[in-house]
Design a protein around this motif. Structure first.
Motif, PDB file in Angstrom:
ATOM      1  N   LYS A 101       0.853  -1.198   0.000  1.00 60.24           N
ATOM      2  CA  LYS A 101       0.000   0.000   0.000  1.00 60.24           C
ATOM      3  C   LYS A 101       0.881   1.237   0.000  1.00 60.24           C
ATOM      4  O   LYS A 101       1.809   1.352   0.799  1.00 60.24           O
ATOM      5  CB  LYS A 101      -0.905  -0.012   1.236  1.00 60.24           C
ATOM      6  CG  LYS A 101      -2.284  -0.541   0.940  1.00 60.24           C
ATOM      7  CD  LYS A 101      -3.296  -0.113   1.942  1.00 60.24           C
ATOM      8  CE  LYS A 101      -4.655  -0.736   1.809  1.00 60.24           C
ATOM      9  NZ  LYS A 101      -5.078  -1.393   0.640  1.00 60.24           N
ATOM     10  N   TYR A 102       0.596   2.154  -0.905  1.00 57.01           N
ATOM     11  CA  TYR A 102       1.315   3.434  -0.942  1.00 57.01           C
ATOM     12  C   TYR A 102       0.274   4.543  -1.029  1.00 57.01           C
ATOM     13  O   TYR A 102      -0.491   4.629  -1.991  1.00 57.01           O
ATOM     14  CB  TYR A 102       2.279   3.470  -2.143  1.00 57.01           C
ATOM     15  CG  TYR A 102       3.060   4.756  -2.265  1.00 57.01           C
ATOM     16  CD1 TYR A 102       2.812   5.654  -3.301  1.00 57.01           C
ATOM     17  CD2 TYR A 102       4.042   5.086  -1.333  1.00 57.01           C
ATOM     18  CE1 TYR A 102       3.523   6.839  -3.409  1.00 57.01           C
ATOM     19  CE2 TYR A 102       4.758   6.262  -1.426  1.00 57.01           C
ATOM     20  CZ  TYR A 102       4.495   7.137  -2.466  1.00 57.01           C
ATOM     21  OH  TYR A 102       5.213   8.313  -2.564  1.00 57.01           O
ATOM     22  N   LYS A 103       0.257   5.350   0.015  1.00 57.25           N
ATOM     23  CA  LYS A 103      -0.737   6.434   0.133  1.00 57.25           C
ATOM     24  C   LYS A 103      -2.155   5.864  -0.022  1.00 57.25           C
ATOM     25  O   LYS A 103      -2.987   6.422  -0.748  1.00 57.25           O
ATOM     26  CB  LYS A 103      -0.480   7.531  -0.908  1.00 57.25           C
ATOM     27  CG  LYS A 103       0.826   8.289  -0.633  1.00 57.25           C
ATOM     28  CD  LYS A 103       1.047   9.428  -1.621  1.00 57.25           C
ATOM     29  CE  LYS A 103       2.353  10.160  -1.282  1.00 57.25           C
ATOM     30  NZ  LYS A 103       2.699  11.191  -2.263  1.00 57.25           N
ATOM     31  N   GLY A 104      -2.376   4.732   0.634  1.00 55.84           N
ATOM     32  CA  GLY A 104      -3.719   4.160   0.669  1.00 55.84           C
ATOM     33  C   GLY A 104      -4.122   3.386  -0.566  1.00 55.84           C
ATOM     34  O   GLY A 104      -5.220   2.826  -0.624  1.00 55.84           O
ATOM     35  N   VAL A 105      -3.243   3.346  -1.570  1.00 58.84           N
ATOM     36  CA  VAL A 105      -3.607   2.673  -2.834  1.00 58.84           C
ATOM     37  C   VAL A 105      -2.707   1.450  -3.037  1.00 58.84           C
ATOM     38  O   VAL A 105      -1.503   1.522  -2.780  1.00 58.84           O
ATOM     39  CB  VAL A 105      -3.425   3.659  -4.027  1.00 58.84           C
ATOM     40  CG1 VAL A 105      -3.634   2.941  -5.352  1.00 58.84           C
ATOM     41  CG2 VAL A 105      -4.373   4.831  -3.883  1.00 58.84           C
ATOM     42  N   ASN A 106      -3.289   0.349  -3.508  1.00 54.07           N
ATOM     43  CA  ASN A 106      -2.491  -0.857  -3.769  1.00 54.07           C
ATOM     44  C   ASN A 106      -1.577  -0.673  -4.969  1.00 54.07           C
ATOM     45  O   ASN A 106      -1.993  -0.131  -6.000  1.00 54.07           O
ATOM     46  CB  ASN A 106      -3.421  -2.055  -4.048  1.00 54.07           C
ATOM     47  CG  ASN A 106      -3.957  -2.676  -2.767  1.00 54.07           C
ATOM     48  OD1 ASN A 106      -3.670  -2.192  -1.676  1.00 54.07           O
ATOM     49  ND2 ASN A 106      -4.711  -3.751  -2.900  1.00 54.07           N
ATOM     50  N   GLU A 107      -0.355  -1.113  -4.809  1.00 56.41           N
ATOM     51  CA  GLU A 107       0.577  -1.211  -5.935  1.00 56.41           C
ATOM     52  C   GLU A 107       1.309  -2.544  -5.783  1.00 56.41           C
ATOM     53  O   GLU A 107       1.149  -3.223  -4.766  1.00 56.41           O
ATOM     54  CB  GLU A 107       1.566  -0.043  -5.944  1.00 56.41           C
ATOM     55  CG  GLU A 107       2.471   0.016  -4.720  1.00 56.41           C
ATOM     56  CD  GLU A 107       3.434   1.198  -4.752  1.00 56.41           C
ATOM     57  OE1 GLU A 107       3.125   2.221  -5.420  1.00 56.41           O
ATOM     58  OE2 GLU A 107       4.484   1.100  -4.120  1.00 56.41           O
ATOM     59  N   ILE A 108       2.085  -2.890  -6.804  1.00 51.70           N
ATOM     60  CA  ILE A 108       2.779  -4.187  -6.758  1.00 51.70           C
ATOM     61  C   ILE A 108       4.278  -3.949  -6.614  1.00 51.70           C
ATOM     62  O   ILE A 108       4.859  -3.162  -7.372  1.00 51.70           O
ATOM     63  CB  ILE A 108       2.545  -5.007  -8.050  1.00 51.70           C
ATOM     64  CG1 ILE A 108       1.036  -5.290  -8.225  1.00 51.70           C
ATOM     65  CG2 ILE A 108       3.298  -6.333  -7.994  1.00 51.70           C
ATOM     66  CD1 ILE A 108       0.718  -5.929  -9.566  1.00 51.70           C
ATOM     67  N   GLU A 109       4.864  -4.629  -5.652  1.00 52.76           N
ATOM     68  CA  GLU A 109       6.328  -4.644  -5.546  1.00 52.76           C
ATOM     69  C   GLU A 109       6.796  -5.916  -6.263  1.00 52.76           C
ATOM     70  O   GLU A 109       6.539  -7.020  -5.799  1.00 52.76           O
ATOM     71  CB  GLU A 109       6.759  -4.657  -4.078  1.00 52.76           C
ATOM     72  CG  GLU A 109       8.259  -4.515  -3.895  1.00 52.76           C
ATOM     73  CD  GLU A 109       8.647  -4.480  -2.417  1.00 52.76           C
ATOM     74  OE1 GLU A 109       8.367  -3.458  -1.768  1.00 52.76           O
ATOM     75  OE2 GLU A 109       9.177  -5.486  -1.943  1.00 52.76           O
ATOM     76  N   ALA A 110       7.435  -5.725  -7.414  1.00 61.05           N
ATOM     77  CA  ALA A 110       7.756  -6.869  -8.267  1.00 61.05           C
ATOM     78  C   ALA A 110       8.934  -7.671  -7.714  1.00 61.05           C
ATOM     79  O   ALA A 110       9.922  -7.107  -7.255  1.00 61.05           O
ATOM     80  CB  ALA A 110       8.086  -6.381  -9.678  1.00 61.05           C
TER      81      ALA A 110
END
Lengths: 116, 401
Positions: A101-110
């Protein structure tokens, strides 16, 4: 020991393996997902995504790029030592990684990126 | 995901049947080919399925590779020690029982390694730093034990060990020789055995189907020795199943021929489990299949470890059924086929494969290795000393620092 006993033991072993697989299926969540589904899963979930690179940005330690599929777009972060390939806009890639989570939004750490 | 993994397991078991039943085709070759073609394969599948395929194939191979070794007399390095007692049983008409013994060893070895997974992870994690500092010395010590066990012909054993080591050093450092291990190991352990058997073999008796007769205590002894020796082998590069088997059997004063076959069966399979544990704990790949998996997966985490154990259990169960059902088929086959023609065909196939994989230089290696491989049989000493071909280059590497 009869042949039948060995075969029964073999089936028990195979079934145990299958049960173990079912047990970890929930924990692993390595299904190939779509972006819409990934946006709502919990942090630290392992995901597998296929998509197209739409934008790329480079920082001293990271590549940050956006990937899209039929269901949406998501940000992906790859640490430079983990990066396998040179990426360009328009590339079709397969990403395995974890949801952060970055600033409340999901992202993917590859963790792994494979270029098609 | 489950369905894809199960399909990959079935595919791996079938591939393992091909590599296990076909003398000369090693899983390292298939694993390396899978990695080399991964960019193409990944258009149709994903890395998890490829990893599953390789694991299932590798485990199946460890269950099935003693079958051609037993009935055709063509072992690989891992099954070299199984050949002599297994062949004796074939000549007595008890080949099917010989196969059942190695399969029991593999199955119970797999179960034991799985049940002891957590302590083994701990042991590898804690033990490896010590082992890493002293690998050269440990390998020298293990080799010395193996040669010492020869009793009456230690000088010959030492000579064979060093000759094989010199050949191994030459072959592994030769530039432009591709797939050097194929002609080396085929010659030392495969073609040499076939040449000897061409000279000796007449016809084989009808193979009896019997109920396996072995005491539980013998099996426990075999599995315990196998676990300890396989753990050591999992740590140490170059210490393969053959040496691990010698170390395992030297732990007990008396072990029957049947117990010996259970040890051989157990060791190969347990080594596979240990190799997966070594990849997880110390990030080291100890055999070709694990090298392939390490290349496909950037990170081998706890989830992959548990998944690997599940895959190995399923593949092991299926492979047991395949092995038990196919042993009588192999037995009938060798009764019908001319053994001389079969041996000559296999020698021809291995030669052609050598030429394709390694060219003319590989052919020279094959002939040289075959000549060297014949000597232990003629002198009446164990073929395991030929493992110097791998051990000496590894010892040399670690002693150089």
């Amino acid at each position: 020991m009869q042949e039948r006993t060995i075969l029964k033991l073999a089936m028990v072993v195979a079934l145990s393996g299958t049960l173990l697989l079912l047990f970890i299926n929930d924990k692993m969540s390595l299904d190939e997902s779509n972006i819409e589904a990934i946006k709502s899963v919990e942090e630290e979930t392992s995901v597998n995504l296929k998509g197209r690179v739409v934008s790329i940005k480079e920082t001293p330690g990271l590549y940050i790029f956006n990937v899209e599929d039929d269901t949406g777009e998501i940000r992906v972060v790859a640490f430079k030592q983990n990066k396998n390939e040179e990426l360009h806009r328009g590339d079709i890639i397969n990403i395995e990684g974890k949801v952060k989570k970055y600033k409340g939004v999901n992202e993917i750490e590859a963790e792994l990126i494979v270029l098609y | 995901m489950i369905l894809n993994i199960l399909i990959s397991i079935f595919g791996g078991v079938i591939a393992g049947m091909v590599t296990g039943f076909t003398p000369g085709i090693h899983i390292n070759l298939i694993a390396a080919t899978t990695v080399a073609t991964a960019p193409t394969l990944l258009k149709y599948t994903d890395t998890l399925n490829l990893v599953t395929f390789i694991l299932a194939m590798s485990v199946t191979h460890t269950f099935l590779d003693t079958i051609p070794a037993t009935f055709l007399g063509v072992p690989e390095a891992d099954t070299a020690l199984a050949v002599l007692p297994a062949h004796r049983m074939v000549q007595e008409g008890n080949g099917i029982e010989a196969v059942q013994l190695t399969v029991i060893g593999s199955l119970i070895g797999l179960i034991s390694a799985t049940l002891l997974l957590i302590p083994m992870v701990y042991a590898v994690e804690k033990g490896y730093p010590f082992v890493q500092q002293h690998i050269g010395a440990i390998l020298i010590g293990a080799s010395a034990i193996v040669i010492y066990k020869e009793k009456r012909k230690r000088l010959w054993a030492l000579t064979i060990f060093f000759m094989a080591g010199a050949l191994g050093m030459a072959v592994t450092t030769m530039p432009k020789l591709t797939q050097p291990l194929f002609p080396l190991l085929s010659g030392l352990f495969g073609v040499s055995n076939l040449v000897i058997s061409l000279k000796n073999r007449t016809t084989l008796p009808k193979q009896k189907k019997v109920n396996l007769q072995i005491r539980k205590r013998e099996v426990s002894k075999a599995i315990t020795g196998g676990m300890a020796a396989a753990t050591l082998s999992g740590f140490l590069p170059g210490l393969g199943a053959a040496q691990a088997a010698i170390i395992a059997t030297s732990m007990f004063r008396k072990i029957t021929e049947k117990g010996y076959l259970v040890v051989i069966g157990a060791i190969n399979t347990i080594i596979m489990v240990i190799s997966v544990i070594a990849l997880y704990t110390i990030d080291k790949a100890r055999n070709g299949s694990i090298v392939a998996i390490a290349e496909l997966l950037e990170m081998f985490n706890k989830e992959y470890l548990v998944m690997s154990v599940a895959v190995m259990l399923i593949a092991g169960g299926l492979a047991t059924v395949v092995a038990i059902k196919s042993a009588p088929v192999f037995a009938k086959l060798i009764e019908k086929v001319s053994y001389k023609k079969l041996s000559l065909s296999i020698i021809l196939i291995l030669t052609i494969m050598t030429m394709i994989l390694s060219g003319w230089v590989g052919f020279v290696v094959l002939v040289t290795a075959t000549a060297l491989g014949i000597i232990p049989s003629v002198r009446g000493i164990g073929k395991n000393h030929l493992m110097g071909c791998l051990l000496i280059p590894v010892i040399f590497f670690f002693l150089q620092g």
